[in-house]
Design a protein around this motif. Structure first.
Motif, PDB file in Angstrom:
ATOM      1  N   UNK A   1     -15.554  -5.164   7.753  1.00 40.21           N
ATOM      2  CA  UNK A   1     -14.464  -5.811   8.442  1.00 40.21           C
ATOM      3  C   UNK A   1     -13.441  -6.390   7.452  1.00 40.21           C
ATOM      4  N   UNK A   2     -13.890  -6.901   6.324  1.00 39.42           N
ATOM      5  CA  UNK A   2     -12.977  -7.449   5.321  1.00 39.42           C
ATOM      6  C   UNK A   2     -12.016  -6.385   4.818  1.00 39.42           C
ATOM      7  N   UNK A   3     -12.494  -5.135   4.698  1.00 40.06           N
ATOM      8  CA  UNK A   3     -11.634  -4.046   4.241  1.00 40.06           C
ATOM      9  C   UNK A   3     -10.491  -3.822   5.225  1.00 40.06           C
ATOM     10  N   UNK A   4     -10.790  -3.928   6.526  1.00 37.50           N
ATOM     11  CA  UNK A   4      -9.740  -3.753   7.527  1.00 37.50           C
ATOM     12  C   UNK A   4      -8.627  -4.782   7.334  1.00 37.50           C
ATOM     13  N   UNK A   5      -9.014  -6.013   7.030  1.00 35.97           N
ATOM     14  CA  UNK A   5      -8.008  -7.057   6.809  1.00 35.97           C
ATOM     15  C   UNK A   5      -7.232  -6.803   5.519  1.00 35.97           C
ATOM     16  N   UNK A   7      -6.614  -3.949   4.163  1.00 33.78           N
ATOM     17  CA  UNK A   7      -5.701  -2.829   4.419  1.00 33.78           C
ATOM     18  C   UNK A   7      -4.450  -3.305   5.147  1.00 33.78           C
ATOM     19  N   UNK A   8      -4.601  -4.280   6.024  1.00 34.39           N
ATOM     20  CA  UNK A   8      -3.468  -4.793   6.789  1.00 34.39           C
ATOM     21  C   UNK A   8      -2.468  -5.517   5.893  1.00 34.39           C
ATOM     22  N   UNK A   9      -2.909  -6.036   4.769  1.00 33.84           N
ATOM     23  CA  UNK A   9      -2.016  -6.766   3.871  1.00 33.84           C
ATOM     24  C   UNK A   9      -0.939  -5.878   3.273  1.00 33.84           C
ATOM     25  N   UNK A  10      -1.157  -4.585   3.239  1.00 36.33           N
ATOM     26  CA  UNK A  10      -0.172  -3.669   2.663  1.00 36.33           C
ATOM     27  C   UNK A  10       0.807  -3.127   3.709  1.00 36.33           C
ATOM     28  N   UNK A  14       7.716  -2.802   9.918  1.00 43.75           N
ATOM     29  CA  UNK A  14       8.161  -1.544  10.529  1.00 43.75           C
ATOM     30  C   UNK A  14       7.014  -0.598  10.848  1.00 43.75           C
ATOM     31  N   UNK A  15       5.894  -0.770  10.154  1.00 46.36           N
ATOM     32  CA  UNK A  15       4.728   0.080  10.406  1.00 46.36           C
ATOM     33  C   UNK A  15       4.070  -0.234  11.743  1.00 46.36           C
TER      34      UNK A  15
END
Length: 74
Positions: A1-5, A7-10, A14-15
């Motif tokens: 789950x931490x990886x999902x968060x 990934x969201x930081x990048x 507009x995405x």
């Protein structure tokens, strides 16, 4: 789950933004704007005049206006 968060930081806004946006004009009757929100299942819509963003209206704004108006009538 931490990886999902992480990934969201990048992501850029507009995405993930909504591309089809319902809007209201400043002279639109409030209940028509509420109808749009109900049909689209959204809680707020931008208020635009031409290509200029004038503001935003939310269901909370409508509730406050109704409540304030009912207090004036009492």
């Amino acid at each position: 789950m931490e990886k999902d968060y992480s990934d969201a930081l990048t992501l850029k806004t507009g995405d993930i933004m909504s591309k089809l946006v319902a809007s209201a004009s400043p002279d639109m009757p409030v209940m028509k704007a509420v109808s749009i929100m109900c049909v689209q299942k959204i809680r707020r819509i931008p208020v635009v005049q031409g290509n200029k963003l004038m503001g935003i209206i939310s269901l909370g704004d409508v509730h406050k206006a109704i409540f304030a108006n009912s207090l004036k009538g009492s």
